[in-house]
Design a protein around this motif. Structure first.
Motif, PDB file in Angstrom:
ATOM      1  N   ALA A 322       0.636  -1.318  -0.315  1.00 36.93           N
ATOM      2  CA  ALA A 322      -0.435   0.159  -0.395  1.00 36.93           C
ATOM      3  C   ALA A 322       0.662   1.420   0.416  1.00 36.93           C
ATOM      4  O   ALA A 322       0.220   2.191   0.790  1.00 36.93           O
ATOM      5  CB  ALA A 322      -1.090  -0.052   1.396  1.00 36.93           C
ATOM      6  N   LEU A 323       1.837   1.672  -0.568  1.00 35.92           N
ATOM      7  CA  LEU A 323       2.462   2.863  -0.919  1.00 35.92           C
ATOM      8  C   LEU A 323       1.904   4.058  -1.956  1.00 35.92           C
ATOM      9  O   LEU A 323       1.443   3.284  -2.776  1.00 35.92           O
ATOM     10  CB  LEU A 323       4.331   2.298  -1.543  1.00 35.92           C
ATOM     11  CG  LEU A 323       5.268   1.840  -1.646  1.00 35.92           C
ATOM     12  CD1 LEU A 323       6.352   1.390  -2.341  1.00 35.92           C
ATOM     13  CD2 LEU A 323       5.294   2.698  -0.833  1.00 35.92           C
ATOM     14  N   PRO A 324       2.202   5.126  -1.416  1.00 37.25           N
ATOM     15  CA  PRO A 324       0.928   6.177  -1.953  1.00 37.25           C
ATOM     16  C   PRO A 324       2.221   6.325  -3.271  1.00 37.25           C
ATOM     17  O   PRO A 324       4.069   6.367  -2.747  1.00 37.25           O
ATOM     18  CB  PRO A 324       1.117   7.451  -0.439  1.00 37.25           C
ATOM     19  CG  PRO A 324       1.936   7.068   0.397  1.00 37.25           C
ATOM     20  CD  PRO A 324       2.642   4.875   0.057  1.00 37.25           C
ATOM     21  N   ILE A 325       1.544   7.261  -3.987  1.00 37.16           N
ATOM     22  CA  ILE A 325       2.186   7.426  -5.249  1.00 37.16           C
ATOM     23  C   ILE A 325       3.081   8.968  -4.979  1.00 37.16           C
ATOM     24  O   ILE A 325       4.766   8.062  -5.488  1.00 37.16           O
ATOM     25  CB  ILE A 325       1.044   8.067  -5.779  1.00 37.16           C
ATOM     26  CG1 ILE A 325       2.264   7.687  -7.796  1.00 37.16           C
ATOM     27  CG2 ILE A 325       0.807   9.276  -5.959  1.00 37.16           C
ATOM     28  CD1 ILE A 325       2.298   7.070  -8.363  1.00 37.16           C
ATOM     29  N   SER A 326       3.248   8.890  -3.795  1.00 39.80           N
ATOM     30  CA  SER A 326       4.712  10.042  -3.746  1.00 39.80           C
ATOM     31  C   SER A 326       5.228   9.104  -3.586  1.00 39.80           C
ATOM     32  O   SER A 326       6.863   9.823  -3.287  1.00 39.80           O
ATOM     33  CB  SER A 326       3.774  11.235  -2.499  1.00 39.80           C
ATOM     34  OG  SER A 326       3.193  10.339  -1.450  1.00 39.80           O
ATOM     35  N   GLN A 327       5.778   8.714  -2.435  1.00 39.27           N
ATOM     36  CA  GLN A 327       6.631   7.662  -1.918  1.00 39.27           C
ATOM     37  C   GLN A 327       7.400   6.571  -2.661  1.00 39.27           C
ATOM     38  O   GLN A 327       7.986   6.445  -3.083  1.00 39.27           O
ATOM     39  CB  GLN A 327       6.063   6.509  -0.676  1.00 39.27           C
ATOM     40  CG  GLN A 327       6.265   7.418   0.868  1.00 39.27           C
ATOM     41  CD  GLN A 327       7.003   8.021   0.978  1.00 39.27           C
ATOM     42  OE1 GLN A 327       8.074   7.609   1.281  1.00 39.27           O
ATOM     43  NE2 GLN A 327       7.200   9.497   1.508  1.00 39.27           N
ATOM     44  N   LEU A 328       6.229   5.920  -3.978  1.00 34.64           N
ATOM     45  CA  LEU A 328       7.175   5.120  -4.987  1.00 34.64           C
ATOM     46  C   LEU A 328       7.983   6.296  -5.880  1.00 34.64           C
ATOM     47  O   LEU A 328       8.932   5.978  -6.427  1.00 34.64           O
ATOM     48  CB  LEU A 328       5.225   4.636  -5.837  1.00 34.64           C
ATOM     49  CG  LEU A 328       5.644   4.299  -6.768  1.00 34.64           C
ATOM     50  CD1 LEU A 328       4.347   2.825  -6.714  1.00 34.64           C
ATOM     51  CD2 LEU A 328       5.478   4.391  -7.915  1.00 34.64           C
ATOM     52  N   ALA A 329       7.266   7.217  -5.846  1.00 30.11           N
ATOM     53  CA  ALA A 329       8.125   8.142  -6.667  1.00 30.11           C
ATOM     54  C   ALA A 329       9.828   8.815  -6.393  1.00 30.11           C
ATOM     55  O   ALA A 329      10.226   8.005  -7.292  1.00 30.11           O
ATOM     56  CB  ALA A 329       7.271   9.283  -7.181  1.00 30.11           C
ATOM     57  N   ALA A 330       9.184   9.312  -4.690  1.00 25.42           N
ATOM     58  CA  ALA A 330      10.883   9.448  -3.700  1.00 25.42           C
ATOM     59  C   ALA A 330      11.742   8.388  -4.001  1.00 25.42           C
ATOM     60  O   ALA A 330      12.534   8.111  -3.869  1.00 25.42           O
ATOM     61  CB  ALA A 330      10.371   9.623  -2.743  1.00 25.42           C
ATOM     62  N   ARG A 331      11.132   7.091  -3.423  1.00 23.94           N
ATOM     63  CA  ARG A 331      11.811   5.480  -4.088  1.00 23.94           C
ATOM     64  C   ARG A 331      12.764   5.603  -4.789  1.00 23.94           C
ATOM     65  O   ARG A 331      13.851   5.297  -5.290  1.00 23.94           O
ATOM     66  CB  ARG A 331      10.903   4.621  -3.292  1.00 23.94           C
ATOM     67  CG  ARG A 331      10.532   4.700  -2.132  1.00 23.94           C
ATOM     68  CD  ARG A 331       9.934   3.558  -1.014  1.00 23.94           C
ATOM     69  NE  ARG A 331       9.642   3.780  -0.127  1.00 23.94           N
ATOM     70  CZ  ARG A 331       8.863   2.521   1.354  1.00 23.94           C
ATOM     71  NH1 ARG A 331       9.164   1.163   1.172  1.00 23.94           N
ATOM     72  NH2 ARG A 331       8.576   3.172   1.812  1.00 23.94           N
ATOM     73  N   ALA A 332      12.002   5.721  -6.063  1.00 25.89           N
ATOM     74  CA  ALA A 332      12.538   5.115  -7.263  1.00 25.89           C
ATOM     75  C   ALA A 332      13.658   6.408  -7.751  1.00 25.89           C
ATOM     76  O   ALA A 332      14.639   5.562  -8.167  1.00 25.89           O
ATOM     77  CB  ALA A 332      11.307   5.170  -8.705  1.00 25.89           C
ATOM     78  N   ARG A 333      13.528   7.889  -7.224  1.00 29.00           N
ATOM     79  CA  ARG A 333      14.012   9.245  -7.881  1.00 29.00           C
ATOM     80  C   ARG A 333      15.481   8.465  -6.623  1.00 29.00           C
ATOM     81  O   ARG A 333      16.727   8.426  -7.239  1.00 29.00           O
ATOM     82  CB  ARG A 333      14.256  10.104  -7.308  1.00 29.00           C
ATOM     83  CG  ARG A 333      12.999  11.070  -7.617  1.00 29.00           C
ATOM     84  CD  ARG A 333      12.843  12.221  -7.139  1.00 29.00           C
ATOM     85  NE  ARG A 333      10.925  13.001  -7.946  1.00 29.00           N
ATOM     86  CZ  ARG A 333      10.392  11.838  -6.800  1.00 29.00           C
ATOM     87  NH1 ARG A 333      10.133  11.993  -5.562  1.00 29.00           N
ATOM     88  NH2 ARG A 333       9.448  12.337  -7.084  1.00 29.00           N
ATOM     89  N   ARG A 334      15.719   8.044  -5.400  1.00 30.59           N
ATOM     90  CA  ARG A 334      17.162   7.584  -4.568  1.00 30.59           C
ATOM     91  C   ARG A 334      16.790   5.752  -5.147  1.00 30.59           C
ATOM     92  O   ARG A 334      18.563   6.208  -5.455  1.00 30.59           O
ATOM     93  CB  ARG A 334      15.738   7.168  -3.561  1.00 30.59           C
ATOM     94  CG  ARG A 334      17.365   7.121  -2.290  1.00 30.59           C
ATOM     95  CD  ARG A 334      16.553   7.028  -1.216  1.00 30.59           C
ATOM     96  NE  ARG A 334      15.822   8.145  -0.632  1.00 30.59           N
ATOM     97  CZ  ARG A 334      14.145   7.656  -0.427  1.00 30.59           C
ATOM     98  NH1 ARG A 334      13.627   6.895   0.203  1.00 30.59           N
ATOM     99  NH2 ARG A 334      13.782   9.042   0.217  1.00 30.59           N
ATOM    100  N   LEU A 335      17.154   5.412  -6.294  1.00 33.10           N
ATOM    101  CA  LEU A 335      17.430   4.129  -6.483  1.00 33.10           C
ATOM    102  C   LEU A 335      17.914   4.985  -7.656  1.00 33.10           C
ATOM    103  O   LEU A 335      19.394   4.356  -7.716  1.00 33.10           O
ATOM    104  CB  LEU A 335      16.221   3.184  -7.251  1.00 33.10           C
ATOM    105  CG  LEU A 335      16.744   2.040  -7.561  1.00 33.10           C
ATOM    106  CD1 LEU A 335      18.174   0.556  -6.937  1.00 33.10           C
ATOM    107  CD2 LEU A 335      15.232   1.023  -8.146  1.00 33.10           C
TER     108      LEU A 335
END
Length: 502
Positions: A322-335
């Motif tokens: 249940a990841l929020p879309i904003s967190q999903l984007a932030a984690r992708a940027r970090r990766l």
């Protein structure tokens, strides 16, 4: 820091200039070098853009010179004078005489890159200060509508853009730059001898139809339960990661020259379950045997060898539910910042949470699909999102899915560049098995099952940049593996299971 002796209306006040990192002399000398020897522009163009110049007049001089040089025309004090005659800022500095002074203050050509790097670094510092002031100002202003968590995500996004592109915001770009990018993509495909412009999925027929997975595209892979959409997504993700090879690309930068680094959001299955599926495919040991530990010594050895071979595979799995879309984007940027990122998979779209609750599910899904498309464009990678289909498929005579079967279909269909459906007719035919006493029907059913066995279909229902249609694949349920289906005329390539190895 250095400063101008004459302050013009379009510059900051004298009190501010001392605190803002800049070097007017470095700008003057670099511009002079370019106007003296246009070849220097090619050495510095990859480092600095017009917006990296602190002085707005210098910015306009550089932009005009760059436009001339890119057209293979001479950029000198004499030729530039006619283009900048009406520039009020240049008039205050002396007009054409100032351009001649710049050429006179030119640095030697070998130092040009160092000066360009210095100006770039100073520009980044200025933007960091500006961004820091914005973050500080927003944090100080207590506003119900602006949550601290949202501010952190926004700040991280701005910092990522600054780190990747050297600018906090991207506005309009000239058509020339857009055309150049388009030519580079076409050239990449041409250099592969008419092959792919995007990343190969490892499935030859699918690649032919899609041209590979293209950067900044959002691809939706949809299907009813048990059709194998997660299997197909993991197969493609594994193929990309397995083919990863790092090297020097055509544009001179270092990165993936084959395959790529893959991020996989598994919102439904755990990372361990997903890894077991990939290992089942790689080792050719059925996944249910892996779960039970029911393996022969030879199978277990194959399983361990496959695990060792895949240790260095650049496939990163995030199984946070249940990841929020904003967190999903932030984690992708970090990766991308830490390890690089060439393709992103989301399994599956309906399990992603919107940033905030909406009045309807359709609006929530719309925010999620728009967010995924924004990630694809911002990180310049293909994003493959899996999606469920509505039950109306089951009530039709023809079970082949279509665009209207997508749940909350309006936004998904609208935002996606490609919509694909996984369809295995064998699954439905298996459930139509007649009774043992109906001999004629049973014989017909067995013939139909034999023709459908081990086959799957990927139906491309929408493709913004290419044709729609269907692609036939092989499917081995025991190993949850999709492969290239061997055509009847390709008899020489038939393997023991009638499918080529991926």
């Amino acid at each position: 820091m250095n400063s101008l002796t004459t302050i013009r209306p379009d510059q900051p006040k004298a009190d501010d200039i001392e605190t803002i990192p800049h070097s007017i002399e470095a700008e003057q000398q670099l511009l002079g070098a370019i106007l003296t020897n246009n070849d220097i522009f090619d050495r510095v163009a990859a480092i600095i853009e017009p917006e990296h110049f602190y002085d707005p007049v210098h910015r306009r001089i550089y932009e005009t010179a760059a436009t001339r040089i890119q057209k293979n025309a001479l950029a000198s004090p004499v030729t530039l004078k006619s283009f900048l005659e009406d520039d009020e800022g240049l008039k205050e500095l002396g007009g054409g005489a100032y351009l001649a002074k710049l050429a006179g203050a030119a640095i030697s050509s070998f130092a040009a890159r160092d000066y360009a790097q210095m100006l770039y670094d100073l520009a980044i510092r200025r933007q960091l200060i500006e961004l820091g002031n914005e973050i500080s100002g927003k944090a100080a202003k207590v506003d119900v509508a602006s949550e601290p968590a949202d501010q952190i995500v926004e700040a991280e996004q701005r910092l990522y853009q600054l780190a990747e592109k050297g600018q906090a915001d991207t506005g309009f770009q000239s058509f020339l730059r857009a055309v150049t990018d388009a030519v580079q993509v076409a050239n990449a495909a041409y250099m592969r001898e008419g092959g792919l412009a995007g990343i190969s999925t490892g499935l030859a027929d699918l690649d032919k139809k899609l041209g590979g997975l293209h950067k900044s595209d959002l691809l939706i892979l949809a299907g009813r339960p048990s059709m194998g959409k997660t299997s197909l997504a993991t197969n493609i993700a594994f193929n990309i990661a397995k083919a990863y090879r790092k090297g020097l690309r055509a544009d001179g930068t270092e990165g993936s020259v084959d395959g790529g680094v893959v991020g996989f959001y598994s919102l439904e299955m755990s990372a361990e379950q997903l890894a077991a599926r990939i290992l089942s495919e790689a080792s050719e040991v059925p996944s249910e045997q892996i779960r039970r530990g029911d393996m022969s010594e030879a199978e277990f050895r194959r399983f361990v060898d496959a695990a060792k071979a895949l240790e260095s595979c650049p496939l990163y799995i995030d199984d946070t539910p249940a990841l929020p879309i904003s967190q999903l984007a932030a984690r992708a940027r970090r990766l991308k910042r830490q390890h690089g990122l060439d393709a992103l998979f989301v399994d599956y779209l309906q399990l992603v949470r919107p940033a905030s609750a909406k009045d309807s599910r359709v609006n929530e899904v719309s925010e999620i699909t728009q967010g995924l498309k924004a990630i694809a464009k911002e990180l310049d990678i293909p994003v493959v999102a899996l999606s469920q289909l509505s039950r109306q498929v089951e009530s039709r005579e023809d079970k082949r899915p279509q665009l209207s079967d997508l749940r909350e279909s309006g936004s998904i269909e609208q935002d996606a560049d490609v919509v694909m459906f996984v369809f295995r007719e064998e699954y439905y035919k298996e459930r139509e098995k007649p009774g043992d006493h109906e001999l004629e029907k049973m014989a017909k059913w067995q013939d139909e099952m034999s023709a459908l066995h081990g086959k799957a279909e990927v139906i491309i229902g929408k493709q913004r940049h290419g044709p729609i249609g269907s692609v036939d694949l092989s499917f081995e349920g025991r190993f949850t593996r999709f492969g290239n289906l061997v055509k009847p005329w390709q008899t020489g390539a038939v393997g023991p299971r009638g499918a080529e190895d991926i």
